[in-house]
Design an enzyme around this catalytic site. Structure first.
Site, short mmCIF file in Angstrom:
data_model
loop_
_atom_site.label_atom_id
_atom_site.label_comp_id
_atom_site.label_asym_id
_atom_site.label_seq_id
_atom_site.Cartn_x
_atom_site.Cartn_y
_atom_site.Cartn_z
N CYS A 128 0.78 -1.21 -0.09
CA CYS A 128 0.14 0.14 0.08
C CYS A 128 0.62 1.24 0.06
O CYS A 128 0.42 2.44 -0.14
CB CYS A 128 -0.97 0.04 1.18
SG CYS A 128 -1.92 -1.50 1.22
N HIS A 261 -2.98 7.27 2.29
CA HIS A 261 -3.67 5.79 1.73
C HIS A 261 -5.19 5.68 2.09
O HIS A 261 -5.38 5.74 3.48
CB HIS A 261 -2.74 4.84 2.33
CG HIS A 261 -3.17 3.53 2.15
ND1 HIS A 261 -3.83 2.98 0.71
CD2 HIS A 261 -2.99 2.27 2.93
CE1 HIS A 261 -3.87 1.92 1.03
NE2 HIS A 261 -3.84 1.27 2.21
N ASN A 291 -10.17 -0.44 -0.04
CA ASN A 291 -8.63 -0.23 0.36
C ASN A 291 -8.22 -0.81 -1.23
O ASN A 291 -8.45 -2.05 -1.17
CB ASN A 291 -8.26 -1.06 1.36
CG ASN A 291 -6.71 -1.06 1.53
OD1 ASN A 291 -5.88 -0.62 0.61
ND2 ASN A 291 -6.15 -1.25 2.67
#
Ligand code: UT7
Length: 334
Positions: A128, A261, A291
């Site tokens: 990520c 993020h 996500n």
């Protein structure tokens, strides 16, 4: 010309693009899907714990490089350049087209973009944090004078590594892609970057399996200790944000938009609070795409630019955290 008179080269964002696969899966859809296997979840649980309302899943046969292509085409168009002007393609992904990650999905993307100038292309694997890592890498290539135009894409098809029997993870992730073209400029753009890793935490978020003698050894599903990731994430995101602010000699109040993020609204709120940045200065898109790992920051950035939220000249703080454990940030004047 003496050293001091040499104009400084900066890396600026020239254009952005993003893409979400057509199949939108709401919390109600995923609740229904899990119920068929006797697994209980609810829109209430998912939304209150993560801020997610929906995510998108790629169609059968739709690969990470296909998602990356659509986002890249939009970024190249927004930058007003030809794809063959690019000197380098960096594709941040943890879900490359091919097992083992080669050929790199960046090479596949180069071919799908019909680029025939021989430009360099490679994948960045920092989960990520991949997009924030890639910004740091690209910034250094531009400031060194080696390259003038770089395409950075974050693209993922996490739906392919989700275990739909594990309700603690499968409701959180989605597929998507975001891209930016950055170019050399004498005007400041990327002001500071930082990237870090601590491999001792590698087991809290990983895909434990590996290929062995032509077969899969272990699990090919993503596993996560959500609470451990949560705690570490809030800590390191604040640290790395402070680090880039110090490098750029700036304060949190100088930041127009925090673009974190997009993993969990509670992590984003916690980080903003620690930094003293108001929630009205945080770009939040997690509700719409869940996500998407390396794709989440460029997806949020492109959405905010195209909606008019982010404007030229504003200061953006982008930061990511993910498996590895990795974390990184970039402070940018857009
Ligand atoms: O992108 C990389 C970074 N990743 C992240 O940032 C993820 C970080 N972690 C998180 O976002 C959160 O830890 C989660 C959203 C994953 C979980 O939230 P939590 O508040 O930490 O919940 P929990 O794991 O402590 O679980 C609480 C309860 C448990 O039940 P009991 O033991 O209290 O009875 C879980 O079994 O919620 C249960 N649970 C669920 N219930 C309904 C776990 N998943 C679900 C679910 N639906 N999908």
């Amino acid at each position: 010309m003496t050293q001091n008179m040499t104009p400084r080269i900066y890396a600026r964002i020239l254009g952005t693009g993003s893409y979400l696969p057509a199949n939108k899966v709401t919390n109600a859809d995923i609740t229904e899907k899990l119920a068929k296997d006797g697994i209980e979840t609810s829109d209430e649980w998912i939304f209150s714990r993560s801020g997610i309302s929906a995510r998108h899943f790629a169609a059968d046969g739709e690969l990470t490089s296909d998602l990356a292509l659509k986002a890249a085409e939009r970024a190249i168009e927004a930058a007003g350049i030809d794809a063959n002007d690019l000197d380098l393609i960096i594709l941040a992904t943890s879900t490359p087209d091919n097992l083992g990650g080669f050929p790199s999905s960046a090479c596949v993307l180069q071919d799908k973009l019909k680029i025939n100038n021989g430009c360099a292309a490679f994948d960045v694997q920092a989960v990520c944090s991949g997009f924030a890592y890639s910004l740091a890498v690209a910034d250094n290539f531009i400031r060194s004078g080696m390259y003038q135009k770089i395409l950075i894409v974050g693209a993922e098809t996490f739906s392919r590594i989700l275990n739909f029997k594990d309700r603690g993870t499968c409701v959180l992730f989605g597929d998507g892609a975001g891209a930016v073209v950055i170019g050399a400029s004498d005007e400041p753009g990327i002001l500071a970057t930082a990237m870090h890793a601590d491999g001792s935490h590698r087991d809290i978020l990983c895909v434990p399996g590996r290929a062995d003698n032509g077969a899969l050894e272990g699990s090919a599903f993503l596993t996560m200790d959500g609470q451990a990731v949560f705690k570490l994430a809030v800590k390191v995101l604040e640290q790395v944000a402070q680090e880039v602010l110090e490098k750029a000699n700036m304060k949190p109040e100088n930041i127009d938009w925090l673009i974190p993020h997009q993993a969990n609204i509670r992590i984003m709120e916690g980080t903003a609070k620690k930094l003293g940045i108001g929630l009205d200065h945080v770009v939040v898109t997690v509700q719409d795409h869940g996500n998407t790992s390396a794709a989440s920051i460029p997806l949020a950035l492109d959405t905010a630019i195209r909606s008019g939220q982010v404007k030229r000249g504003q200061h953006l703080l982008m930061e990511g955290v993910g498996g590895g454990f990795t974390w990184a940030a970039a402070l940018v004047r857009y």
